[in-house]
Design a protein around this motif. Structure first.
Motif, PDB file in Angstrom:
ATOM      1  N   LYS A 112      52.838  35.113  54.952  1.00  0.00           N
ATOM      2  CA  LYS A 112      52.401  35.675  56.222  1.00  0.00           C
ATOM      3  C   LYS A 112      50.979  35.219  56.496  1.00  0.00           C
ATOM      4  O   LYS A 112      50.100  35.423  55.658  1.00  0.00           O
ATOM      5  N   GLU A 113      50.781  34.593  57.645  1.00  0.00           N
ATOM      6  CA  GLU A 113      49.466  34.049  58.023  1.00  0.00           C
ATOM      7  C   GLU A 113      48.917  33.140  56.927  1.00  0.00           C
ATOM      8  O   GLU A 113      47.716  33.108  56.655  1.00  0.00           O
ATOM      9  N   GLY A 114      49.809  32.389  56.291  1.00  0.00           N
ATOM     10  CA  GLY A 114      49.405  31.439  55.264  1.00  0.00           C
ATOM     11  C   GLY A 114      49.165  32.041  53.895  1.00  0.00           C
ATOM     12  O   GLY A 114      48.854  31.309  52.948  1.00  0.00           O
ATOM     13  N   ALA A 115      49.298  33.358  53.752  1.00  0.00           N
ATOM     14  CA  ALA A 115      49.073  34.025  52.470  1.00  0.00           C
ATOM     15  C   ALA A 115      50.410  34.376  51.822  1.00  0.00           C
ATOM     16  O   ALA A 115      51.383  34.697  52.511  1.00  0.00           O
ATOM     17  N   VAL A 116      50.433  34.325  50.479  1.00  0.00           N
ATOM     18  CA  VAL A 116      51.639  34.634  49.717  1.00  0.00           C
ATOM     19  C   VAL A 116      51.685  36.133  49.428  1.00  0.00           C
ATOM     20  O   VAL A 116      50.699  36.718  48.964  1.00  0.00           O
ATOM     21  N   PHE A 117      52.837  36.744  49.678  1.00  0.00           N
ATOM     22  CA  PHE A 117      53.029  38.163  49.404  1.00  0.00           C
ATOM     23  C   PHE A 117      54.239  38.344  48.496  1.00  0.00           C
ATOM     24  O   PHE A 117      55.183  37.543  48.527  1.00  0.00           O
ATOM     25  N   VAL A 118      54.204  39.407  47.695  1.00  0.00           N
ATOM     26  CA  VAL A 118      55.318  39.738  46.824  1.00  0.00           C
ATOM     27  C   VAL A 118      55.453  41.252  46.785  1.00  0.00           C
ATOM     28  O   VAL A 118      54.466  41.985  46.931  1.00  0.00           O
ATOM     29  N   GLN A 119      56.678  41.731  46.589  1.00  0.00           N
ATOM     30  CA  GLN A 119      56.880  43.166  46.400  1.00  0.00           C
ATOM     31  C   GLN A 119      56.383  43.534  45.006  1.00  0.00           C
ATOM     32  O   GLN A 119      56.894  43.031  44.008  1.00  0.00           O
ATOM     33  N   ALA A 120      55.406  44.387  44.946  1.00  0.00           N
ATOM     34  CA  ALA A 120      54.765  44.723  43.676  1.00  0.00           C
ATOM     35  C   ALA A 120      55.661  45.602  42.812  1.00  0.00           C
ATOM     36  O   ALA A 120      56.460  46.385  43.337  1.00  0.00           O
ATOM     37  N   PRO A 121      55.547  45.509  41.489  1.00  0.00           N
ATOM     38  CA  PRO A 121      56.279  46.416  40.597  1.00  0.00           C
ATOM     39  C   PRO A 121      55.872  47.864  40.874  1.00  0.00           C
ATOM     40  O   PRO A 121      54.728  48.142  41.249  1.00  0.00           O
ATOM     41  N   PRO A 122      56.792  48.817  40.690  1.00  0.00           N
ATOM     42  CA  PRO A 122      56.491  50.224  41.000  1.00  0.00           C
ATOM     43  C   PRO A 122      55.245  50.762  40.296  1.00  0.00           C
ATOM     44  O   PRO A 122      54.472  51.520  40.898  1.00  0.00           O
ATOM     45  N   ALA A 123      55.028  50.389  39.041  1.00  0.00           N
ATOM     46  CA  ALA A 123      53.860  50.897  38.318  1.00  0.00           C
ATOM     47  C   ALA A 123      52.568  50.474  38.998  1.00  0.00           C
ATOM     48  O   ALA A 123      51.596  51.236  39.049  1.00  0.00           O
ATOM     49  N   LEU A 124      52.526  49.272  39.538  1.00  0.00           N
ATOM     50  CA  LEU A 124      51.345  48.794  40.241  1.00  0.00           C
ATOM     51  C   LEU A 124      51.205  49.483  41.596  1.00  0.00           C
ATOM     52  O   LEU A 124      50.093  49.866  41.997  1.00  0.00           O
ATOM     53  N   LEU A 125      52.311  49.661  42.302  1.00  0.00           N
ATOM     54  CA  LEU A 125      52.255  50.311  43.610  1.00  0.00           C
ATOM     55  C   LEU A 125      51.675  51.720  43.508  1.00  0.00           C
ATOM     56  O   LEU A 125      50.970  52.182  44.406  1.00  0.00           O
ATOM     57  N   ARG A 126      51.925  52.399  42.390  1.00  0.00           N
ATOM     58  CA  ARG A 126      51.397  53.755  42.218  1.00  0.00           C
ATOM     59  C   ARG A 126      49.880  53.769  42.051  1.00  0.00           C
ATOM     60  O   ARG A 126      49.249  54.816  42.221  1.00  0.00           O
ATOM     61  N   GLU A 127      49.282  52.632  41.728  1.00  0.00           N
ATOM     62  CA  GLU A 127      47.834  52.565  41.550  1.00  0.00           C
ATOM     63  C   GLU A 127      47.089  52.218  42.831  1.00  0.00           C
ATOM     64  O   GLU A 127      45.861  52.368  42.902  1.00  0.00           O
ATOM     65  N   LEU A 128      47.782  51.741  43.839  1.00  0.00           N
ATOM     66  CA  LEU A 128      47.120  51.284  45.055  1.00  0.00           C
ATOM     67  C   LEU A 128      46.688  52.449  45.934  1.00  0.00           C
ATOM     68  O   LEU A 128      47.343  53.494  45.974  1.00  0.00           O
ATOM     69  N   VAL A 129      45.596  52.240  46.638  1.00  0.00           N
ATOM     70  CA  VAL A 129      45.100  53.219  47.612  1.00  0.00           C
ATOM     71  C   VAL A 129      44.748  52.471  48.891  1.00  0.00           C
ATOM     72  O   VAL A 129      44.087  51.423  48.845  1.00  0.00           O
ATOM     73  N   ALA A 130      45.180  52.999  50.017  1.00  0.00           N
ATOM     74  CA  ALA A 130      44.834  52.421  51.313  1.00  0.00           C
ATOM     75  C   ALA A 130      43.816  53.317  52.015  1.00  0.00           C
ATOM     76  O   ALA A 130      43.890  54.544  51.925  1.00  0.00           O
ATOM     77  N   VAL A 131      42.862  52.698  52.691  1.00  0.00           N
ATOM     78  CA  VAL A 131      41.867  53.421  53.493  1.00  0.00           C
ATOM     79  C   VAL A 131      41.924  52.872  54.912  1.00  0.00           C
ATOM     80  O   VAL A 131      41.641  51.690  55.143  1.00  0.00           O
ATOM     81  N   ARG A 132      42.282  53.725  55.850  1.00  0.00           N
ATOM     82  CA  ARG A 132      42.405  53.333  57.256  1.00  0.00           C
ATOM     83  C   ARG A 132      41.204  53.884  58.020  1.00  0.00           C
ATOM     84  O   ARG A 132      41.069  55.100  58.180  1.00  0.00           O
ATOM     85  N   VAL A 133      40.338  52.987  58.466  1.00  0.00           N
ATOM     86  CA  VAL A 133      39.143  53.382  59.212  1.00  0.00           C
ATOM     87  C   VAL A 133      39.424  53.259  60.702  1.00  0.00           C
ATOM     88  O   VAL A 133      39.824  52.191  61.192  1.00  0.00           O
ATOM     89  N   HIS A 134      39.212  54.350  61.429  1.00  0.00           N
ATOM     90  CA  HIS A 134      39.505  54.385  62.866  1.00  0.00           C
ATOM     91  C   HIS A 134      38.264  54.009  63.672  1.00  0.00           C
ATOM     92  O   HIS A 134      37.223  54.672  63.575  1.00  0.00           O
ATOM     93  N   LEU A 182      41.548  57.717  57.035  1.00  0.00           N
ATOM     94  CA  LEU A 182      42.747  58.253  56.404  1.00  0.00           C
ATOM     95  C   LEU A 182      42.924  57.519  55.081  1.00  0.00           C
ATOM     96  O   LEU A 182      43.025  56.290  55.058  1.00  0.00           O
ATOM     97  N   VAL A 183      42.929  58.261  53.980  1.00  0.00           N
ATOM     98  CA  VAL A 183      43.153  57.684  52.657  1.00  0.00           C
ATOM     99  C   VAL A 183      44.584  58.017  52.261  1.00  0.00           C
ATOM    100  O   VAL A 183      45.009  59.179  52.366  1.00  0.00           O
ATOM    101  N   MET A 184      45.349  57.018  51.816  1.00  0.00           N
ATOM    102  CA  MET A 184      46.764  57.272  51.521  1.00  0.00           C
ATOM    103  C   MET A 184      47.276  56.363  50.425  1.00  0.00           C
ATOM    104  O   MET A 184      46.730  55.286  50.171  1.00  0.00           O
ATOM    105  N   ARG A 185      48.329  56.829  49.772  1.00  0.00           N
ATOM    106  CA  ARG A 185      49.071  56.004  48.841  1.00  0.00           C
ATOM    107  C   ARG A 185      50.064  55.149  49.636  1.00  0.00           C
ATOM    108  O   ARG A 185      50.811  55.687  50.470  1.00  0.00           O
ATOM    109  N   PRO A 186      50.103  53.828  49.406  1.00  0.00           N
ATOM    110  CA  PRO A 186      51.059  53.002  50.148  1.00  0.00           C
ATOM    111  C   PRO A 186      52.517  53.400  49.951  1.00  0.00           C
ATOM    112  O   PRO A 186      53.358  53.083  50.798  1.00  0.00           O
ATOM    113  N   LEU A 187      52.827  54.103  48.853  1.00  0.00           N
ATOM    114  CA  LEU A 187      54.205  54.560  48.634  1.00  0.00           C
ATOM    115  C   LEU A 187      54.549  55.780  49.486  1.00  0.00           C
ATOM    116  O   LEU A 187      55.720  56.190  49.537  1.00  0.00           O
TER     117      LEU A 187
END
Length: 226
Positions: A112-134, A182-187
């Protein structure tokens, strides 16, 4: 706030940035935003990398965000009367990586947009945090993110199990003022509807994760040393 975040999978932090800072960020992002009203590749911009560093050190986010976390992606969303859309209920499962790695645990590869993406393993997904700044006010009529509290604790949810997972708790609209985060878990199950009026909803969506990855993967970013 940490207990709230762990239990519900999201938290709202008001006034992380001032209105003046948000106005300036809007000016900076406009030249690199695509005609479709968004881009996934903002971290290469010095101002964006600097903002990620600031968010990591922000006291209002400290309970939810590890100060050693690495900013691995920043996506810009702009929803308005002319650029309006809805997103069905889903989880964020893909991460940007430096290159493809052949490993049985890795799947869902895409570019996507020239960058490589992969579906992360579940254990890694549980460590991610998203921050949405409005960068703009986001009311109930502006197509806010709607989340299902606690749904992140189910892990990766198969499509067939989505109706049951959505019934875990009533969905909540995440309303925010200018500069709110807004701080959220991507899962966490989340969706958004179309905006109802003529307003503009601009969001900088950062993803933070651990500095090292499994299976020989590497993030598609330079390691931040500060």
């Amino acid at each position: 706030m940490r207990a709230h975040f762990d239990q519900l999978g999201y938290a709202l932090a008001p006034d992380v940035l001032s209105p003046a800072e948000c106005a300036r960020l809007g000016e900076l992002v406009q030249p690199v935003a695509s005609a479709s009203g968004g881009t996934r590749c903002l971290l290469s911009q010095p101002w964006c990398a600097a903002l990620a560093t600031r968010l990591r050190a922000e006291p209002a986010l400290a309970a939810c965000l590890d100060p050693d976390a690495l900013a691995v992606q920043c996506t810009y969303f702009e929803k308005s009367a002319g650029r309006n859309w809805l997103v069905p209920m889903h989880q964020d499962l893909s991460i940007p990586v430096a290159a493809r790695v052949d490993a049985p645990a890795l799947r869902g590869w895409s570019v996507k947009e020239g960058a490589v993406f992969v579906q992360a393993p579940p254990a890694l997904l549980r460590e991610l945090v998203a921050v949405r700044v409005h960068l703009d006010p986001c009311s109930a009529g502006d197509g806010p993110l709607v989340v299902v509290p606690g749904s992140h604790r189910a892990g990766v949810i198969a499509p067939a199990d989505l109706p049951a997972a959505r019934a875990v708790a009533p969905a909540v609209a995440c309303i925010a003022g200018v500069g709110g985060a807004l701080v959220m878990r991507p899962l966490l199950l989340h969706a958004s509807s179309k905006a109802l009026g003529q307003s503009r909803r601009r969001v900088l969506h950062f993803v933070f994760g651990p500095r090292t990855l499994p299976h020989g993967l590497e993030w598609n970013v330079a390691v931040q040393s500060d």
